[in-house]
Structure formats: structure tokens, C-alpha cells
Design a protein around this motif. Structure first.
Motif: not given
Length: 101
Positions: A1-25
Motif C-alpha cells: 500500500i505504501a509503495e503505491k501511495c508514493f508511486l501514484f500520489e507523491y504530490a498529494s499524499i499526507t502522513l495522516q492519509e497514509l497512516a489511515g490507509r495502513l490502519g496505524i497511527s
């Protein structure tokens, strides 16, 4: 999940969004990134953006301004400064040097 977020959403992804997708803080997300990639969230995001920038620069039909816009920078100057800090060359010089190979 993390790699795809950085690959396709590098311009807009936030730490909070990534944490939510990973289901962790957010703090656990930072630890995960440090363990998996050896980079902080911001370092990983910058790495992904600069890799995309280098790829876009291979296309001579894309202007520096268009690339800056695609990457989510507020201006071409801001993008050029960030690119120079990362690669040690301006986007224009990088494109010129890459064309030699």
C-alpha cells in the motif's frame, strides 16, 4: 500500500492519509517507513517526487512548468530549487545531460 501511495500520489499524499490507509497511527507509520525504506515520510515523498521529475524530464515535449504542475509544486522556481538540491543540477541541465546518453 505504501509503495503505491508514493508511486501514484507523491504530490498529494499526507502522513495522516497514509497512516489511515495502513490502519496505524502517524507515529507508527513513520517507524514503518524508517524500518522498510530507511527514510522518513518526507524523505520518501521527496524521493518519489524527484524520481517522477527525472522521468518526466526525459520527455522533451513537457516544459519545466508543466512538470512542476504535475508534481504539485507551487511554482517552476520552487520545483527547480528542490530539484537542484536533490540532484545537484537544474532540471534544464539534467535534461540536457540525460539527452547525451
Amino acid at each position: 500500500i505504501a509503495e503505491k501511495c508514493f508511486l501514484f500520489e507523491y504530490a498529494s499524499i499526507t502522513l495522516q492519509e497514509l497512516a489511515g490507509r495502513l490502519g496505524i497511527s502517524p507515529r507508527q507509520t513513520e517507524r514503518f517507513l524508517k524500518k522498510e525504506y530507511g527514510e522518513s515520510f518526507q524523505q520518501k515523498k521527496t524521493h518519489a517526487r524527484m524520481a517522477a521529475a527525472a522521468s518526466f524530464l526525459a520527455d522533451p515535449s513537457l516544459s519545466i512548468t508543466a512538470i512542476s504542475d504535475r508534481l504539485g509544486y507551487s511554482s517552476a522556481e520552487h520545483f527547480s530549487h528542490a530539484f537542484r538540491n536533490y540532484y545537484g543540477a537544474s532540471p534544464r541541465q539534467y535534461r540536457k545531460d540525460a539527452a547525451l546518453f
